[in-house]
Design an enzyme around this catalytic site. Structure first.
Site, PDB file in Angstrom:
ATOM      1  N   GLU A 294       0.709  -1.005   0.283  1.00  0.00           N
ATOM      2  CA  GLU A 294      -0.193  -0.012   0.195  1.00  0.00           C
ATOM      3  C   GLU A 294       0.552   1.169   0.606  1.00  0.00           C
ATOM      4  OE1 GLU A 294      -4.350   1.534   1.995  1.00  0.00           O
ATOM      5  OE2 GLU A 294      -2.823   0.345   3.041  1.00  0.00           O
ATOM      6  N   HIS A 319      -4.282  -5.187   0.058  1.00  0.00           N
ATOM      7  CA  HIS A 319      -4.007  -4.348  -0.951  1.00  0.00           C
ATOM      8  C   HIS A 319      -3.111  -4.373  -2.198  1.00  0.00           C
ATOM      9  CE1 HIS A 319      -6.214  -1.599   1.660  1.00  0.00           C
ATOM     10  NE2 HIS A 319      -5.651  -1.643   2.390  1.00  0.00           N
TER      11      HIS A 319
HETATM   12 ZN    ZN Z   1      -6.396  -2.039   5.541  1.00  0.00          ZN
END
Ligand code: ZN
Ligand code: NAG
Ligand code: NAG
Ligand code: NAG
Ligand code: NAG
Ligand code: NAG
Length: 403
Positions: A294, A319
């Site tokens: 992320e 992510h």
């Molecule tokens: Zn999260």
């Protein structure tokens, strides 16, 4: 899966949806509303990436929790609120104004709307790029918003009702199964006494069972025990040991373990490799579900998190924005069937074309001013495939989450 494919209303919704895609090159608000409603009437499968204290709408929290008796509030030096329930006048918090009993404060105000709308989320009516010009600013507001909610949601009676209400919101959105990233903090009572981690996990189990009794077509919830990545090695060791114990004592509800908080400003997974290898060394099962990738910080240690997560045998990647920049990690995750849990702004379109497993989740719907999961399906639907999205793309995402 059979349920998913055989629900007649889902089939009708999908057909309508298919027609709507032609009108979607620049969706006007009415079409957007219609699409979100249709998605809310389809089976969306499982929501696999949702955080404990951002699962339930903040509107419910304000209207329900802060209107209970014995609720106190103070305002920090950084203009963020803090709450506590207490049978006696609570001890002052550092860097916070003196406590006010909310009941008294409301009685003094002619109009409580503004107070009730005070900032408990990161949602803004203004241009978000102006309000949050940098990652630092949005992460700070995000973490302050969590701290603001914390005293409300960790009060035992609210804790149970908040979780039940969260399940209701996801269930109403046609989510059939939930995996909850949960900090399992100490939960407190009005007299200041507290409950431990096992109590908190058991409460999730009890409330889930009650919910299933009342909604027999809901499949259930499992918990991914999480800790903030800012902890030091000794604290993480204690937490991993506790996680192994919980995994053994509550095999039905415990799914595994993860680290949360902003990756860019935290230690990389590799820094904790010895602690995270403890379960494997001891022959104990503790599945990992790491947040990884992320980040936009290409080439840094943090940018290696996805590969390290895979080396630590992660079951999924939270992510994975950075995956396209890492061909080896991409090959490995595809080969091992490690799904990426995505929300939005993701290079997912390209990954989907390559049949990389992906699932859609909502992460912190309350913080974003939404609820449940269908808003995220909407974003994914118009974001990934644009006008070329078809009902097949949506079905694939829902089926992935069950697989
Ligand atoms: Zn999260
Ligand atoms: C809060 O919600 C619970 C559970 O639905 C309900 O029993 C209670 O009456 C509500 N309290 C308030 C103040 O709205
Ligand atoms: C209370 O204030 C809000 C805006 O802060 C306003 O929209 C609303 O109409 C007000 N309500 C009353 C009853 O005056
Ligand atoms: C919260 O709202 C207050 C007043 O509305 C504002 O001054 C403050 O900057 C906000 N705090 C955060 C953390 O957004
Ligand atoms: C690690 O963190 C804990 C609190 O979370 C603290 O009590 C302890 O002193 C820290 N240990 C080291 C070695 O810094
Ligand atoms: C990951 O899985 C491999 C193969 O099963 C195993 O050899 C290794 O010990 C595991 N590593 C961890 C940290 O669990």
């Amino acid at each position: 899966m059979a349920v998913l494919l055989q629900r007649p209303q889902a089939a009708v919704a999908c057909l309508l949806l298919y027609c709507l895609t032609y009108a979607l090159s620049s969706p006007d608000p009415r079409q957007r509303e219609a699409l979100i409603k249709l998605e809310a009437s389809m089976q969306l499968g499982g929501a696999l990436h949702v955080h404990d204290f951002a699962m339930t709408s903040v509107e419910w929290l304000v209207k329900n929790a802060t209107y209970r008796p014995h609720c106190y509030m103070c305002l920090t030096d950084r203009q963020s609120v803090r709450f506590i329930f207490s049978s006696q006048w609570p001890k002052a918090l550092p860097q916070c104004s003196p406590w006010t009993l909310l009941e008294n404060l409301r009685a003094k105000l002619a109009n409580v709307t503004e107070l009730d709308n005070s900032n408990l989320t990161i949602f803004t009516d203004q241009d978000p790029e102006t309000v949050y010009p940098t990652q630092e600013e949005i992460w700070t507001t995000f973490e302050q918003a969590f701290l603001a909610l914390f005293g409300l949601v960790t009060y035992a009676p609210v804790f149970r009702d908040y979780y039940y209400q969260g399940l209701t919101e996801f269930y109403t959105d046609n989510v059939m199964y939930l995996e909850l990233r949960a900090l399992l903090p100490e939960i407190y009572e009005l007299d200041g006494s507290t409950h431990d981690t096992a109590w908190t996990l058991k409460t999730y189990q009890d409330v889930t069972r009650q919910f299933i009794t009342e909604h027999p077509d809901f499949f259930g919830t499992r918990v991914i025990f999480t800790v903030h990545r800012a902890v030091n090695t000794s604290a993480l060791t204690r937490t991993v040991e506790e996680a192994m114990k919980l995994q053994r004592d509550f095999p039905d509800i415990m799914a595994g373990f993860d680290l949360v908080g902003r990756e860019d400003s935290g230690k990389p997974l590799w820094y904790f490799k010895d602690v995270l290898s403890l379960p494997a060394e001891r022959g104990v099962t503790l599945p990992f579900f790491f947040h990884a990738g992320e980040t936009d910080l290409e080439g840094t240690e943090v940018d290696q998190n996805m590969l390290d997560a895979l080396l630590l045998n992660t079951s999924r990647i939270g992510h994975g924005f950075a995956l396209l920049r890492h061909p080896v990690a991409k090959g490995l995750s595809r080969k091992k069937g490690v799904a990426l849990e995505d929300l939005r702004n993701h290079p997912a379109a390209a990954l989907m074309l390559e049949n990389h497993p992906l699932v859609i989740s909502s992460d912190d719907p309350a913080m974003f001013g939404s609820s449940g999961l269908s808003y995220d399906f909407y974003e994914a639907f118009v974001g990934f495939g644009g006008i070329k999205s078809t009902l097949g793309s949506l079905k694939e995402l829902a089926i992935n989450s069950i697989r």
